[in-house]
Each structure stands twice: as structure tokens, then as C-alpha cells.
Design a protein around this motif. Sequence first.
Motif, PDB file in Angstrom:
ATOM      1  N   ASP A  33       0.943  -1.185   0.036  1.00  0.00           N
ATOM      2  CA  ASP A  33       0.110  -0.064  -0.087  1.00  0.00           C
ATOM      3  C   ASP A  33       0.800   1.198  -0.092  1.00  0.00           C
ATOM      4  O   ASP A  33       1.537   1.402   0.930  1.00  0.00           O
ATOM      5  N   VAL A  34       0.914   1.974  -1.164  1.00  0.00           N
ATOM      6  CA  VAL A  34       1.862   3.237  -1.149  1.00  0.00           C
ATOM      7  C   VAL A  34       0.930   4.212  -1.586  1.00  0.00           C
ATOM      8  O   VAL A  34       0.072   4.196  -2.214  1.00  0.00           O
ATOM      9  N   ASP A  35       1.716   5.394  -0.755  1.00  0.00           N
ATOM     10  CA  ASP A  35       0.571   6.730  -0.949  1.00  0.00           C
ATOM     11  C   ASP A  35       1.761   7.938  -0.704  1.00  0.00           C
ATOM     12  O   ASP A  35       2.643   7.539   0.146  1.00  0.00           O
ATOM     13  N   ALA A  36       1.392   8.873  -1.183  1.00  0.00           N
ATOM     14  CA  ALA A  36       2.163   9.941  -0.976  1.00  0.00           C
ATOM     15  C   ALA A  36       1.381  11.210  -0.260  1.00  0.00           C
ATOM     16  O   ALA A  36       0.248  11.228  -0.401  1.00  0.00           O
ATOM     17  N   ALA A  37       2.024  12.048   0.800  1.00  0.00           N
ATOM     18  CA  ALA A  37       1.570  13.055   1.329  1.00  0.00           C
ATOM     19  C   ALA A  37       2.452  14.229   1.821  1.00  0.00           C
ATOM     20  O   ALA A  37       3.588  13.958   1.506  1.00  0.00           O
ATOM     21  N   PRO A  38       1.782  15.428   1.846  1.00  0.00           N
ATOM     22  CA  PRO A  38       2.787  16.399   2.358  1.00  0.00           C
ATOM     23  C   PRO A  38       3.305  16.168   3.717  1.00  0.00           C
ATOM     24  O   PRO A  38       2.538  15.461   4.574  1.00  0.00           O
ATOM     25  N   PHE A  39       4.538  16.452   3.899  1.00  0.00           N
ATOM     26  CA  PHE A  39       5.127  16.156   5.189  1.00  0.00           C
ATOM     27  C   PHE A  39       4.156  16.692   6.472  1.00  0.00           C
ATOM     28  O   PHE A  39       4.134  15.774   7.780  1.00  0.00           O
ATOM     29  N   ASP A  40       3.186  17.642   6.439  1.00  0.00           N
ATOM     30  CA  ASP A  40       2.846  18.377   7.251  1.00  0.00           C
ATOM     31  C   ASP A  40       1.325  17.783   7.868  1.00  0.00           C
ATOM     32  O   ASP A  40       0.716  17.991   8.503  1.00  0.00           O
ATOM     33  N   LYS A  41       0.974  16.912   6.845  1.00  0.00           N
ATOM     34  CA  LYS A  41      -0.250  16.201   6.850  1.00  0.00           C
ATOM     35  C   LYS A  41      -0.279  14.808   7.032  1.00  0.00           C
ATOM     36  O   LYS A  41      -1.085  13.847   6.733  1.00  0.00           O
ATOM     37  N   ALA A  42       0.915  14.205   7.284  1.00  0.00           N
ATOM     38  CA  ALA A  42       0.936  12.528   7.192  1.00  0.00           C
ATOM     39  C   ALA A  42       0.653  11.899   8.332  1.00  0.00           C
ATOM     40  O   ALA A  42       0.827  10.871   8.395  1.00  0.00           O
ATOM     41  N   ASN A  43       0.669  12.689   9.270  1.00  0.00           N
ATOM     42  CA  ASN A  43       0.414  12.042  10.955  1.00  0.00           C
ATOM     43  C   ASN A  43      -0.332  10.779  10.879  1.00  0.00           C
ATOM     44  O   ASN A  43      -0.240   9.788  11.469  1.00  0.00           O
ATOM     45  N   ASP A  44      -1.652  10.944  10.450  1.00  0.00           N
ATOM     46  CA  ASP A  44      -2.657   9.958  10.334  1.00  0.00           C
ATOM     47  C   ASP A  44      -1.969   8.751   9.817  1.00  0.00           C
ATOM     48  O   ASP A  44      -2.072   7.560  10.158  1.00  0.00           O
ATOM     49  N   ARG A  45      -1.279   8.739   8.608  1.00  0.00           N
ATOM     50  CA  ARG A  45      -0.976   7.564   8.097  1.00  0.00           C
ATOM     51  C   ARG A  45       0.321   7.042   8.517  1.00  0.00           C
ATOM     52  O   ARG A  45       0.376   5.653   8.454  1.00  0.00           O
ATOM     53  N   LEU A  46       0.937   7.901   9.291  1.00  0.00           N
ATOM     54  CA  LEU A  46       2.135   7.319   9.923  1.00  0.00           C
ATOM     55  C   LEU A  46       2.144   6.337  11.151  1.00  0.00           C
ATOM     56  O   LEU A  46       2.788   5.621  11.134  1.00  0.00           O
ATOM     57  N   ASP A  47       0.870   6.231  11.431  1.00  0.00           N
ATOM     58  CA  ASP A  47       0.785   5.415  12.648  1.00  0.00           C
ATOM     59  C   ASP A  47       0.594   3.783  12.097  1.00  0.00           C
ATOM     60  O   ASP A  47       0.813   2.889  12.868  1.00  0.00           O
ATOM     61  N   HIS A  48       0.397   3.747  10.860  1.00  0.00           N
ATOM     62  CA  HIS A  48       0.527   2.214  10.153  1.00  0.00           C
ATOM     63  C   HIS A  48       1.512   2.135   9.261  1.00  0.00           C
ATOM     64  O   HIS A  48       1.087   1.234   8.304  1.00  0.00           O
ATOM     65  N   THR A  49       2.557   2.962   9.269  1.00  0.00           N
ATOM     66  CA  THR A  49       3.665   2.869   7.970  1.00  0.00           C
ATOM     67  C   THR A  49       4.746   1.851   8.300  1.00  0.00           C
ATOM     68  O   THR A  49       5.132   1.983   9.425  1.00  0.00           O
ATOM     69  N   ASP A  50       5.166   1.115   7.573  1.00  0.00           N
ATOM     70  CA  ASP A  50       6.184   0.080   7.413  1.00  0.00           C
ATOM     71  C   ASP A  50       7.656   0.845   7.119  1.00  0.00           C
ATOM     72  O   ASP A  50       8.515   0.771   7.660  1.00  0.00           O
TER      73      ASP A  50
END
Length: 105
Positions: A33-50
Motif C-alpha cells: 500500500d503506497v501513498d504520498a502525502a505532504p510532510f505536514d499532513k502525514a500523521n494519520d498515515r504514519l501510525d501504520h507505516t512500515d
Amino acid sequence: MLTITLLCNLGMSTGMLIDRIKEAAEAKGISVDVDAAPFDKANDRLDHTDILLLGPQVRYHMPRFQKEYGGKIAVIDTIDFTDYALVNGEKIFANAFAKYQSVNP
């Protein structure tokens, strides 16, 4: 499934890499599962990032992400400028996945 997050200034320039990284992973039989995000809006996704990959334009944020997510995300790395410019998803994935395997044998 392996979750990869690409960070850049606006979350758009790394968007081109998403398909290339998915293709590279699928060619190796790896579900991602690959996604791109701006660094200041990535917090939600980072909780389940490998694997967290920072684009060259935001590489200076690396210490912040290592401090904040170092114990939660297996691999936090920057994308090589040349690979980023050439949209070399195969090489970017191979490098990141090798690092992931070294910490998750």
C-alpha cells in the motif's frame, strides 16, 4: 501488506512514484500500500507505516521524523535525488525493501 509512505512538500510530486513503486513490488510478489502525502499532513498515515521515505526537498525533516517515529516505523529514509528525478521506482523500492528486511528478517 507492506505500507509505504512517501513525503514531500505538497504530496503531489512523489505521486508519480507511487505507480512505479507498486509495479516494482508486484514484480517481486510483494503486496504494498503506497501513498504520498505532504510532510505536514502525514500523521494519520504514519501510525501504520512500515517504510517512510522523504523526498529530496524535505530531507532536512529527517531528524524530526526519526525522533518522533523511530521506534514505530521500521525504516525511515530519504529518496536519492537522482532516483527521485528519474522516477526510478524499482531502485527506490529495492533500496527501501532491503533496509526493511534487515530490520525485519
